[in-house]
Design a protein around this motif. Structure first.
Motif, PDB file in Angstrom:
ATOM      1  N   UNK A  64      12.739   0.392 -13.285  1.00  0.00           N
ATOM      2  CA  UNK A  64      13.690   0.750 -12.227  1.00  0.00           C
ATOM      3  C   UNK A  64      13.830  -0.365 -11.192  1.00  0.00           C
ATOM      4  N   UNK A  65      12.904  -1.335 -11.233  1.00  0.00           N
ATOM      5  CA  UNK A  65      13.047  -2.483 -10.346  1.00  0.00           C
ATOM      6  C   UNK A  65      11.898  -2.744  -9.403  1.00  0.00           C
ATOM      7  N   UNK A  66      10.868  -1.891  -9.395  1.00  0.00           N
ATOM      8  CA  UNK A  66       9.757  -2.073  -8.459  1.00  0.00           C
ATOM      9  C   UNK A  66       8.712  -3.016  -9.057  1.00  0.00           C
ATOM     10  N   UNK A  67       8.153  -3.874  -8.219  1.00  0.00           N
ATOM     11  CA  UNK A  67       7.092  -4.749  -8.699  1.00  0.00           C
ATOM     12  C   UNK A  67       5.866  -4.641  -7.803  1.00  0.00           C
ATOM     13  N   UNK A  68       4.717  -4.469  -8.443  1.00  0.00           N
ATOM     14  CA  UNK A  68       3.430  -4.485  -7.739  1.00  0.00           C
ATOM     15  C   UNK A  68       2.768  -5.855  -7.860  1.00  0.00           C
ATOM     16  N   UNK A  69       3.392  -6.763  -8.617  1.00  0.00           N
ATOM     17  CA  UNK A  69       2.826  -8.093  -8.854  1.00  0.00           C
ATOM     18  C   UNK A  69       3.137  -9.030  -7.695  1.00  0.00           C
ATOM     19  N   UNK A  70       2.404 -10.121  -7.638  1.00  0.00           N
ATOM     20  CA  UNK A  70       2.662 -11.158  -6.643  1.00  0.00           C
ATOM     21  C   UNK A  70       3.945 -11.904  -6.992  1.00  0.00           C
ATOM     22  N   UNK A  71       4.689 -12.284  -5.971  1.00  0.00           N
ATOM     23  CA  UNK A  71       5.892 -13.095  -6.140  1.00  0.00           C
ATOM     24  C   UNK A  71       5.852 -14.209  -5.091  1.00  0.00           C
ATOM     25  N   UNK A  72       6.903 -15.016  -5.065  1.00  0.00           N
ATOM     26  CA  UNK A  72       6.973 -16.055  -4.039  1.00  0.00           C
ATOM     27  C   UNK A  72       7.131 -15.456  -2.643  1.00  0.00           C
ATOM     28  N   UNK A  73       7.622 -14.226  -2.590  1.00  0.00           N
ATOM     29  CA  UNK A  73       7.895 -13.606  -1.287  1.00  0.00           C
ATOM     30  C   UNK A  73       6.696 -12.862  -0.713  1.00  0.00           C
ATOM     31  N   UNK A  74       5.871 -12.271  -1.581  1.00  0.00           N
ATOM     32  CA  UNK A  74       4.780 -11.439  -1.068  1.00  0.00           C
ATOM     33  C   UNK A  74       3.629 -11.403  -2.073  1.00  0.00           C
ATOM     34  N   UNK A  75       2.413 -11.061  -1.607  1.00  0.00           N
ATOM     35  CA  UNK A  75       1.256 -10.997  -2.495  1.00  0.00           C
ATOM     36  C   UNK A  75       1.298  -9.752  -3.379  1.00  0.00           C
ATOM     37  N   UNK A  76       0.373  -9.683  -4.329  1.00  0.00           N
ATOM     38  CA  UNK A  76       0.241  -8.496  -5.170  1.00  0.00           C
ATOM     39  C   UNK A  76      -0.016  -7.274  -4.297  1.00  0.00           C
ATOM     40  N   UNK A  77       0.398  -6.116  -4.779  1.00  0.00           N
ATOM     41  CA  UNK A  77       0.279  -4.894  -3.995  1.00  0.00           C
ATOM     42  C   UNK A  77      -1.160  -4.663  -3.549  1.00  0.00           C
ATOM     43  N   UNK A  78      -2.117  -4.938  -4.419  1.00  0.00           N
ATOM     44  CA  UNK A  78      -3.522  -4.729  -4.069  1.00  0.00           C
ATOM     45  C   UNK A  78      -3.917  -5.558  -2.850  1.00  0.00           C
ATOM     46  N   UNK A  79      -3.417  -6.795  -2.776  1.00  0.00           N
ATOM     47  CA  UNK A  79      -3.750  -7.670  -1.649  1.00  0.00           C
ATOM     48  C   UNK A  79      -2.935  -7.342  -0.401  1.00  0.00           C
ATOM     49  N   UNK A  80      -1.806  -6.703  -0.607  1.00  0.00           N
ATOM     50  CA  UNK A  80      -0.918  -6.394   0.512  1.00  0.00           C
ATOM     51  C   UNK A  80      -1.237  -5.067   1.181  1.00  0.00           C
ATOM     52  N   UNK A  81      -2.155  -4.271   0.628  1.00  0.00           N
ATOM     53  CA  UNK A  81      -2.395  -2.925   1.142  1.00  0.00           C
ATOM     54  C   UNK A  81      -2.768  -2.886   2.628  1.00  0.00           C
ATOM     55  N   UNK A  82      -3.642  -3.781   3.120  1.00  0.00           N
ATOM     56  CA  UNK A  82      -3.950  -3.715   4.566  1.00  0.00           C
ATOM     57  C   UNK A  82      -2.710  -3.885   5.438  1.00  0.00           C
ATOM     58  N   UNK A  83      -1.863  -4.849   5.119  1.00  0.00           N
ATOM     59  CA  UNK A  83      -0.659  -5.079   5.917  1.00  0.00           C
ATOM     60  C   UNK A  83       0.327  -3.919   5.763  1.00  0.00           C
ATOM     61  N   UNK A  84       0.447  -3.389   4.550  1.00  0.00           N
ATOM     62  CA  UNK A  84       1.335  -2.257   4.326  1.00  0.00           C
ATOM     63  C   UNK A  84       0.859  -1.029   5.094  1.00  0.00           C
ATOM     64  N   UNK A  85      -0.440  -0.791   5.067  1.00  0.00           N
ATOM     65  CA  UNK A  85      -1.006   0.348   5.784  1.00  0.00           C
ATOM     66  C   UNK A  85      -0.735   0.232   7.273  1.00  0.00           C
ATOM     67  N   UNK A  86      -0.919  -0.965   7.815  1.00  0.00           N
ATOM     68  CA  UNK A  86      -0.662  -1.176   9.243  1.00  0.00           C
ATOM     69  C   UNK A  86       0.805  -0.953   9.581  1.00  0.00           C
ATOM     70  N   UNK A  87       1.702  -1.428   8.735  1.00  0.00           N
ATOM     71  CA  UNK A  87       3.135  -1.254   8.988  1.00  0.00           C
ATOM     72  C   UNK A  87       3.520   0.227   8.964  1.00  0.00           C
ATOM     73  N   UNK A  88       3.000   0.949   7.982  1.00  0.00           N
ATOM     74  CA  UNK A  88       3.294   2.379   7.883  1.00  0.00           C
ATOM     75  C   UNK A  88       2.751   3.111   9.101  1.00  0.00           C
ATOM     76  N   UNK A  89       1.521   2.818   9.501  1.00  0.00           N
ATOM     77  CA  UNK A  89       0.926   3.523  10.631  1.00  0.00           C
ATOM     78  C   UNK A  89       1.622   3.205  11.953  1.00  0.00           C
ATOM     79  N   UNK A  90       2.122   1.991  12.098  1.00  0.00           N
ATOM     80  CA  UNK A  90       2.892   1.672  13.293  1.00  0.00           C
ATOM     81  C   UNK A  90       4.174   2.492  13.358  1.00  0.00           C
ATOM     82  N   UNK A  91       4.831   2.631  12.208  1.00  0.00           N
ATOM     83  CA  UNK A  91       6.056   3.430  12.173  1.00  0.00           C
ATOM     84  C   UNK A  91       5.743   4.903  12.473  1.00  0.00           C
ATOM     85  N   UNK A  92       4.689   5.438  11.889  1.00  0.00           N
ATOM     86  CA  UNK A  92       4.312   6.829  12.136  1.00  0.00           C
ATOM     87  C   UNK A  92       3.991   7.051  13.613  1.00  0.00           C
ATOM     88  N   UNK A  93       3.274   6.114  14.218  1.00  0.00           N
ATOM     89  CA  UNK A  93       2.918   6.246  15.636  1.00  0.00           C
ATOM     90  C   UNK A  93       4.165   6.261  16.518  1.00  0.00           C
TER      91      UNK A  93
END
Length: 296
Positions: free
Chosen positions: A194-223
């Motif tokens: 469908x088009x989603x990638x969890x792999x690393x690309x030139x734009x962003x790291x692999x999903x596993x490595x990006x989880x801390x930043x993603x978690x922070x972004x989500x929690x900022x939006x929720x707050x």
């Protein structure tokens, strides 16, 4: 057995009500189901059992009867046997079937058909489940936004804010209790197509490595949403249990809508905090979000 579809008042937040008992049905395990014409009780949905059942008390002629479970029942167009939960062969809402809220007792209520019952939901439990359910929807919107850059193409489904709807496209299960909601998302081949990638690309790291930043972004939006004290309502086309209800929240970015049959907060200021924890399963095939509301 021929019974009318139960009318429900829980979408508006009701936790009490009165109605006539129209049937009493024996269940497996020695339990008994009481059916009333209308109820404030939210039953477990046999099709998508994300929100647990309301508990509480039925009072008939001054006698208090503990409601130890609340289930969805159905009677087919032939007026046959009452079917419960997984035994129901059709999805909720089939117009040829009658759909019933079953108030489950572990004691014999006696001959109460035709009597008036006062129905009282455990309001504290309801409030906690409603907080978890509203938190689940807010998490979905915030997660969709945070993951939007990881879509290589338009998957053909967007949320209320125009972001690719990762939540609905990847959803494997959603379960809530009085403490949190736990949403599990599949990251398999179907989602990749469908088009989603969890792999690393030139734009962003692999999903596993990006989880801390993603978690922070989500929690900022929720707050930010909690701080905005956005109003919440359930749009209801009719009183029937089977009515297709919609959660509606006036967030700062605009109105958000999600089809939902559960119970919810009236406004986000009822929360002091809402935070999520994101993690991958051991094999990396699933993303798990545990979202914990803290009530004000």
């Amino acid at each position: 057995m021929t019974l009318p579809t139960t009318h429900v008042s829980f979408p508006a937040g009701a936790v009490t009500g009165e109605s006539t008992v129209i049937a009493v049905q024996r269940l497996d395990g020695g339990r008994v189901a009481v059916v009333t014409g209308a109820t404030p009780f939210h039953p477990l949905d046999h099709t998508w059992p994300d929100q647990p059942a309301d508990l509480g008390v039925l009072t008939v002629d001054g006698r208090e009867l503990a409601v130890v479970d609340c289930l969805t029942g159905a009677v087919g167009p032939d007026g046959g046997d009452l079917l419960v939960g997984a035994d129901i062969p059709v999805r909720r809402g089939d117009e040829e079937w009658s759909w019933l809220v079953l108030h489950v007792l572990d004691t014999d209520p006696g001959d109460i058909v035709g009597r008036t019952a006062t129905l009282t939901v455990d309001a504290g439990r309801r409030a906690a489940l409603s907080a978890s359910h509203s938190g689940c929807h807010l998490l979905a919107l915030a997660l969709n936004e945070a993951l939007a850059p990881r879509w290589r193409k338009d998957p053909g489904r967007a949320d209320a804010f125009g972001h690719p709807d990762f939540d609905s496209l990847a959803m494997a299960s959603s379960v809530m209790d009085t403490e949190a909601s736990t949403d599990t998302y599949r990251l398999g081949k179907s989602l990749k197509k469908k088009g989603f990638t969890a792999d690393a690309t030139e734009e962003f790291p692999a999903l596993a490595d990006a989880l801390p930043a993603l978690t922070e972004a989500v929690n900022q939006r929720l707050a930010a949403w909690v701080a905005a004290d956005a109003p919440v309502r359930i749009d209801v086309p009719g009183p029937e249990l089977t009515a297709r209800r919609q959660w509606h929240c006036e967030l700062p970015e605009g109105a958000a809508q999600i089809f939902c049959g559960g119970t919810h907060l009236h406004h986000l200021g009822e929360l002091a905090e809402l935070r999520t924890e994101l993690r991958l399963s051991e094999d990396g095939s699933e993303l798990v979000a545990v979202t914990r509301p803290k009530r004000a």
